[in-house]
Design a protein around this motif. Structure first.
Motif, PDB file in Angstrom:
ATOM      1  N   UNK A 295     -21.668 -13.917   6.497  1.00 60.36           N
ATOM      2  CA  UNK A 295     -21.198 -14.793   7.571  1.00 60.36           C
ATOM      3  C   UNK A 295     -22.051 -14.651   8.827  1.00 60.36           C
ATOM      4  N   UNK A 296     -22.459 -13.421   9.121  1.00 59.23           N
ATOM      5  CA  UNK A 296     -23.302 -13.202  10.305  1.00 59.23           C
ATOM      6  C   UNK A 296     -24.658 -13.862  10.114  1.00 59.23           C
ATOM      7  N   UNK A 297     -25.247 -13.708   8.908  1.00 56.54           N
ATOM      8  CA  UNK A 297     -26.554 -14.334   8.647  1.00 56.54           C
ATOM      9  C   UNK A 297     -26.467 -15.857   8.707  1.00 56.54           C
ATOM     10  N   UNK A 319     -13.136   1.287  10.671  1.00 53.99           N
ATOM     11  CA  UNK A 319     -13.295   1.012  12.100  1.00 53.99           C
ATOM     12  C   UNK A 319     -14.746   1.139  12.545  1.00 53.99           C
ATOM     13  N   UNK A 320     -15.469   2.122  11.989  1.00 54.62           N
ATOM     14  CA  UNK A 320     -16.856   2.286  12.436  1.00 54.62           C
ATOM     15  C   UNK A 320     -17.722   1.096  12.047  1.00 54.62           C
ATOM     16  N   UNK A 321     -17.411   0.440  10.908  1.00 54.52           N
ATOM     17  CA  UNK A 321     -18.156  -0.768  10.518  1.00 54.52           C
ATOM     18  C   UNK A 321     -17.837  -1.910  11.482  1.00 54.52           C
ATOM     19  N   UNK A 325     -20.478  -3.930  14.023  1.00 54.30           N
ATOM     20  CA  UNK A 325     -20.662  -5.388  14.099  1.00 54.30           C
ATOM     21  C   UNK A 325     -20.602  -5.845  15.554  1.00 54.30           C
ATOM     22  N   UNK A 326     -19.625  -5.327  16.304  1.00 56.02           N
ATOM     23  CA  UNK A 326     -19.518  -5.681  17.723  1.00 56.02           C
ATOM     24  C   UNK A 326     -20.762  -5.238  18.484  1.00 56.02           C
ATOM     25  N   UNK A 327     -21.256  -4.021  18.192  1.00 58.42           N
ATOM     26  CA  UNK A 327     -22.472  -3.548  18.861  1.00 58.42           C
ATOM     27  C   UNK A 327     -23.663  -4.449  18.556  1.00 58.42           C
ATOM     28  N   UNK A 328     -23.729  -4.951  17.316  1.00 55.92           N
ATOM     29  CA  UNK A 328     -24.829  -5.838  16.945  1.00 55.92           C
ATOM     30  C   UNK A 328     -24.799  -7.117  17.786  1.00 55.92           C
ATOM     31  N   UNK A 329     -23.605  -7.692  17.994  1.00 47.75           N
ATOM     32  CA  UNK A 329     -23.495  -8.905  18.812  1.00 47.75           C
ATOM     33  C   UNK A 329     -23.811  -8.606  20.279  1.00 47.75           C
ATOM     34  N   UNK A 330     -23.338  -7.447  20.779  1.00 48.70           N
ATOM     35  CA  UNK A 330     -23.636  -7.078  22.160  1.00 48.70           C
ATOM     36  C   UNK A 330     -25.140  -6.911  22.368  1.00 48.70           C
TER      37      UNK A 330
END
Length: 941
Positions: A295-297, A319-321, A325-330
């Motif tokens: 979905x992200x790709x 939770x760490x995954x 994902x949030x860190x990747x968007x940030x």
């Protein structure tokens, strides 16, 4: 003693349970059969890992010859037996590396494994990667599997392996290896080739996975090894789900299986490798991880949010995954990708609700989101909360956690309309009981007078009458909350009239220094005892929270009380009141006050330092802070000239303070201060030495260093407020850290082995941190702190501080950074920081800042394709035409037309024309330097 009395004593003694004595290490040398009997006990004392430590420590103890020279450990029968005993303990533990790594320090574990190599007949002087494992005996081959290349070589072997057991080690001790029995298939513990390969594939895969962050193809290798691990795991352990251990961790579940892997961790590695290599077809099954990554790709961000909301119910994704994902968007937002702010906010909300449902602490990101939320954000939070509870029948735990989350949400919101949105929501009404809602609304009413509620305000505890009709619990509650001494005394009188018991124990958080406990508890009158204890405890608490006004009231009342009956307690209170005034004045100074302490306070501090009262308990911290006070306010003449010599001899704080003061006083002349600096250096080396025993000198006087912990604490307090003193101690303790005033210190350290390097590092780091809290714009200290982070491989933190040092010295890069701040050494460290974080374009830009442009490093960095910075967006900051020309060449070679055009455009700027006058070129370089450093500050601050 009479016979009857003796019988009574014997009867009492025999009735007490006896504690078995701990077995000493040397007893195992005397009795060869004792070790196995000891280890087979249910709770052996000492435990197995402790025995290994004792055996190896004794075997590696250096000796001292007749000339008092330290010699290496002797190679004798005793030491060889001790090493063998350590190996036998490890063999009894089935070479459980998890337990060994937890229980042993790295040097001891390394020593143990080296001994394993020795007894396993590993050829000396030959690198393990050069050994032909197929020609080695089974136990020897098993012992050398310690490196990646060797492990990969082991995968080519098809034979079974064997590891040493107690029996084989006993045979070695008996020198029975000549018949080959210790190397035969019947002697050691058999490990099948498939079991070993399964574990080795897993370990090699983990190694390659860790290398993937700097070498992208390593993820492909890791994925291949994890695939082999999965296949072999099914073959070795069909239908078994077990816990994974390291390849030398031999754990015998049954007669055939000796190796087990953590299937969850393996699955995590496998999914990560598939995502990183974009290999979604290697498994027939699609995991939730694959779905999210797909979905992200595909940029289906709304679908990602919906998947996270659904996962709040199913809780499949760890939770760490979700946080990654949030860190990747940030990170994408940080790189300038537009339209993702709202996605980040919604993912943050989804994760916060998931954390709340599991009773976890809410993230800082979510708390920041609640500082100024919009109506739309609050509506989305309530929507996610509603959808995240099980539809049919939510569990009681989920309801409870969600109710707590709703309370937290109400307490965090400042705007009244948003509060009403939450408090009127259906979910809020369902989850919170009526009483809870009333209490919460009362809190909201107190926060804003504009809310008109009919609920009657709760009475203050001051309104509760202090009479016998009030129950003890209410009075005790008042006693805990009150700070007014007369009211405290009145309540204690009433409590003692109701029930006679120790009320100083009402609140477990009331604490007085251990030095004073016995003096206070020896007071015979219980009411007075309670009052003294509580007044002192409350006063100390007020000091800790910097409420000095109430602390003075409480201490004054306590002083007035104890003056009537105890000279000792009176002096104790005078000492504590002195400490109060010292801390109050230092707090004002830390907050920016330039006012010097009154002469009366300085005189009282001197009086305390010179005071000698027999049998008076003195708190160590009072002496430390008094000397620190004298240093911080430049009372150097008193410490160097006026302090009585006897005081210097007997008070370690005064001695250390005198050396500090002398060194600071003589600093303007390096030659004059080197003698004093040498004395100070020797004292600090003593403080940081491994041996911290209390010793006496030849003349019977107590030595300077009594407790290393206290001496280090005083260094922290002394230097905090003094720029000169801090610079003295922010020293070149390790060559990698730069600081001021290096020339005054000795250039060598004769007893480096005796110095606790970790203690030195911790002291310097704490000292610099403390100094920076008082003067955060001192560029020299910022550079020193950055160096400390640099040498400890904390590159992001180091770069942040290097940029801070540049910013404070150039008005946030509006001017050129002085060359004595950004020296070539500092710039090279900034370059390495960027390189270690894979920000290779930033490396190339910084290479221009050096006095001589480092083209080799710049070109090598630009060749890297796996760059984590914004790459071509930094081309505008490059002014060196040679680097820009190389960029056009490398982009042309790679067929990167768009990036080549950006580089060509940068070269074509008129101000970079090499025919321009030198002043124009310098001006162009300075302009780009400033803009680049400002951009870096935005990234790393």
């Amino acid at each position: 003693m009479s016979a009857e009395a003796a019988d009574r004593v014997a009867a009492v003694t025999s009735s007490r349970p006896s504690t078995p004595l701990q077995t000493s290490w040397f007893e195992f040398l005397l009795d060869g059969s004792l070790l196995e009997k000891h280890l087979e006990r249910s709770h052996p004392d000492p435990a197995a890992v402790q025995l290994i430590i004792q055996f190896l420590e004794q075997a590696s103890k250096p000796s001292v010859n007749e000339q008092n020279q330290v010699q290496p450990p002797a190679d004798n029968r005793r030491n060889r037996t001790l090493k063998l005993l350590a190996l036998k303990v490890a063999a009894y533990m089935k070479w459980d590396l998890d337990a060994l790594e937890k229980g042993l320090t790295i040097p001891v574990l390394n020593m143990l494994l080296n001994e394993l190599l020795c007894v396993s007949k590993v050829p000396p002087g030959v690198k393990h990667v050069d050994l032909d494992l197929s020609t080695l005996p089974p136990t020897t081959a098993m012992a050398v599997k310690l490196s990646c290349n060797v492990l990969e070589g082991a995968l080519q072997l098809k034979k079974d392996f064997y590891v040493h057991t107690l029996r084989t080690l006993d045979l070695l001790a008996a020198d029975a290896a000549a018949n080959g029995e210790t190397e035969s298939s019947t002697a050691g513990l058999r490990i099948s080739a498939d079991e070993l390969h399964c574990q080795v594939h897993y370990d090699v895969g983990c190694i390659f996975f860790q290398q993937g962050c700097t070498d992208q193809p390593a993820y492909q290798k890791a994925r291949d090894h994890f695939r082999q691990t999965k296949e072999l795991l099914k073959k070795c352990c069909p239908g078994i789900t077990t816990v994974f251990l390291k390849y030398l961790y031999i754990f015998q579940l049954d007669s055939t299986v000796h190796v087990h892997l953590d299937e969850k961790r393996l699955a995590g590695y496998w999914n990560a490798c598939k995502a990183l290599t974009q290999d979604c077809d290697s498994d027939s099954q699609t995991t939730p991880y694959d779905q999210i990554n797909s979905l992200i790709r595909a940029h289906s961000y709304q679908a990602v949010i919906e998947a996270f909301i659904k996962d709040n119910v199913s809780r499949v994704l760890p939770n760490n995954f979700r946080r990654s994902v949030l860190r990747e968007f940030l990170y994408k937002v940080q790189l300038g990708e537009s339209g993702l702010d709202e996605v980040c906010h919604k993912l943050c909300v989804c994760n916060a609700v998931r954390d709340a449902l599991e009773g976890e602490v809410l993230s800082v990101c979510f708390q920041q989101l609640l500082l100024k939320p919009s109506r739309r954000t609050v509506d989305f939070i309530l929507e996610v909360c509603t959808l995240s509870l099980e539809k049919d029948r939510p569990s009681e735990t989920s309801r409870k956690h969600m109710a707590n989350f709703m309370k937290t949400l109400c307490e965090s919101l400042e705007e009244l309309p948003l509060l009403f949105v939450v408090s009127s929501h259906k979910l809020f009404m369902e989850l919170l009981k009526e009483e809870e809602r009333k209490v919460l609304m009362e809190q909201m009413r107190k926060r804003s007078a504009t809310i008109n509620l009919s609920a009657k305000p709760l009475p203050s505890f001051y309104d509760i009458p202090a009479s016998a009709s009030v129950n003890i619990g209410q009075l005790e509650q008042q006693l805990i909350l009150l700070l007014e001494p007369r009211r405290i005394r009145q309540i204690l009188i009433e409590l003692h009239g109701m029930a006679e018991r120790p009320y100083w124990r009402v609140n477990s958080k009331w604490e007085v220094p251990p030095d004073y406990i016995n003096v206070i508890l020896s007071i015979k009158d219980n009411l007075t005892k309670d009052l003294v204890y509580i007044l002192m405890a409350k006063g100390l608490h007020c000091i800790s929270i910097k409420d000095f006004a109430h602390a003075r009231q409480l201490f004054s009342a306590c002083l007035e009380l104890v003056t009537e009956f105890s000279p000792k307690l009176r002096q104790i209170m005078l000492n504590e009141m002195l400490l109060l005034e010292v801390r109050a004045h230092e707090t004002m100074a830390a907050e920016g006050s330039k006012e010097r302490p009154p002469p009366d306070l300085v005189s009282r501090v001197r009086g305390y330092l010179e005071m000698r009262i027999h049998d008076l308990p003195l708190r160590q911290v009072v002496g430390e802070e008094c000397v620190a006070f004298m240093l911080n306010w430049r009372e150097n003449d008193y410490l160097t000239l006026q302090v009585p010599p006897s005081l210097v001899m007997n008070n370690p704080y005064i001695k250390l303070g005198q050396l500090l003061a002398s060194t600071c006083k003589e600093l303007p002349g390096p030659k004059e201060c080197r003698r004093t600096a040498k004395e100070l250096w020797d004292v600090v080396v003593q403080i940081c030495s491994v041996s911290i025993q209390h010793k006496r000198n030849n003349d019977g006087r107590v030595g300077l260093i009594k407790h290393r912990e206290s001496s280090m604490g005083i260094l922290h307090r002394y230097a905090a407020n003094m720029p000169t003193t801090s610079s003295d101690f922010i020293d070149d303790i390790v060559n990698e850290v730069t600081a001021e005033h290096l020339s005054i210190w000795p250039s060598t350290l004769p007893t480096i082995q005796a110095v606790d390097v970790e203690a030195v590092a911790v002291t310097v780091k704490e000292l610099v941190s403390c100094a920076l809290t008082l003067n955060p714009n001192n560029q020299s200290w910022l550079i020193t702190q950055a160096d400390i982070y640099f040498v400890t491989n904390q590159y992001s933190a180091a770069l942040n501080l290097y940029l801070q040092a540049g910013a404070v010295s150039s008005d946030f890069f509006t001017k050129a950074v002085p060359p004595d701040v950004y020296t070539d050494q500092v710039l090279k460290r900034m370059i390495k920081c960027c390189s270690m974080m894979n920000c290779h374009t930033q490396v190339a830009v910084l290479c221009q800042f050096l006095r001589e442009v480092d083209y080799m490093t710049a070109f090598k960095a630009l060749q890297e394709q796996n760059s984590h910075d914004a790459m071509d967006s930094f081309y505008d900051y490059i002014w060196d035409v040679t680097i820009l020309e190389y960029l056009t060449h490398i982009h042309h070679k790679r067929g990167e037309t768009e990036k080549r055009q950006i580089a060509v455009k940068a070269i074509g700027q008129a101000e970079l024309n090499t025919s321009n006058p030198e002043e124009v070129l310098q001006l162009a370089a300075q302009k780009r330097k400033k803009r680049f450093l400002q951009a870096m500050a935005k990234l790393y601050f």
